[in-house]
Design a protein around this motif. Structure first.
Motif, mmCIF file in Angstrom:
data_model
loop_
_atom_site.group_PDB
_atom_site.id
_atom_site.type_symbol
_atom_site.label_atom_id
_atom_site.label_comp_id
_atom_site.label_asym_id
_atom_site.label_seq_id
_atom_site.Cartn_x
_atom_site.Cartn_y
_atom_site.Cartn_z
ATOM 1 N N CYS A 100 0.853 -1.336 0.145
ATOM 2 C CA CYS A 100 -0.151 0.087 0.163
ATOM 3 C C CYS A 100 0.755 1.072 0.073
ATOM 4 O O CYS A 100 0.310 2.308 -0.663
ATOM 5 N N LYS B 31 4.070 1.443 -1.010
ATOM 6 C CA LYS B 31 4.606 1.866 -2.309
ATOM 7 C C LYS B 31 3.522 2.189 -3.372
ATOM 8 O O LYS B 31 3.716 2.975 -4.001
ATOM 9 N N GLU B 32 2.423 1.725 -3.520
ATOM 10 C CA GLU B 32 1.297 2.333 -4.440
ATOM 11 C C GLU B 32 0.938 3.778 -4.223
ATOM 12 O O GLU B 32 0.675 4.478 -5.152
ATOM 13 N N LYS C 158 -5.900 0.899 -8.693
ATOM 14 C CA LYS C 158 -4.722 0.627 -8.248
ATOM 15 C C LYS C 158 -4.519 0.411 -6.739
ATOM 16 O O LYS C 158 -3.873 -0.544 -6.312
ATOM 17 N N LEU C 159 -5.152 1.093 -5.924
ATOM 18 C CA LEU C 159 -4.679 1.256 -4.473
ATOM 19 C C LEU C 159 -5.699 -0.047 -3.888
ATOM 20 O O LEU C 159 -5.111 -0.705 -2.809
ATOM 21 N N ALA D 261 -3.726 -3.096 -4.248
ATOM 22 C CA ALA D 261 -2.754 -3.036 -3.326
ATOM 23 C C ALA D 261 -3.143 -3.394 -1.960
ATOM 24 O O ALA D 261 -2.332 -3.787 -0.839
#
Length: 124
Positions: A73, A75-76, A113-114, A117
């Motif tokens: 998370c 990183k994203e 995307k999130l 993650a």
């Protein structure tokens, strides 16, 4: 005595101000109130109420993070926001706005995307 159609046709020929005056006169004569009087203009077409404006800018907010996927998370969040490691970590731990005033497509992309993650995201 004039028919309803003849009366309607004569009203259609009036200006908007004349129709408004006619409504006031009818209210006084008959003791009623025209709460939502629609004025017929240009051949009897009634103007529709303006449609609600569609929202064009959205805010993406991080609500929570899956503890087992915290590193992914972070990183994203860094990839999406461009924040440094400490700022992204704080954002993941405390939640908050990821991006403001983005398009609907960009907000959906960020959310996808999130969530992949392990984040819980809200778009407003």
């Amino acid at each position: 005595m004039a028919t309803k159609e003849e009366i309607l046709e004569s009203i259609a020929q009036m200006s908007v101000m004349d129709v408004a005056d006619l409504i006031k006169m009818m209210e006084e004569k008959f003791g009623v109130v025209a709460a939502a009087a629609a004025v017929a203009v240009a051949g009897g077409a009634v103007a529709d109420a303006p449609a609600e404006e569609e929202q064009t800018e959205f805010n993406v907010t991080l609500k929570s993070v899956d503890a087992a996927k915290k590193i992914a998370c972070i990183k994203e969040v860094r990839a999406v926001t461009g924040l440094g490691l400490k700022e992204a970590k704080d954002l993941c731990e405390n939640g908050g706005v990821i991006k403001e005033a983005v398009s609907k497509e960009e907000a959906a992309s960020i959310k996808e995307k999130l969530e992949a993650a392990g984040c819980v995201v809200e778009v407003k």
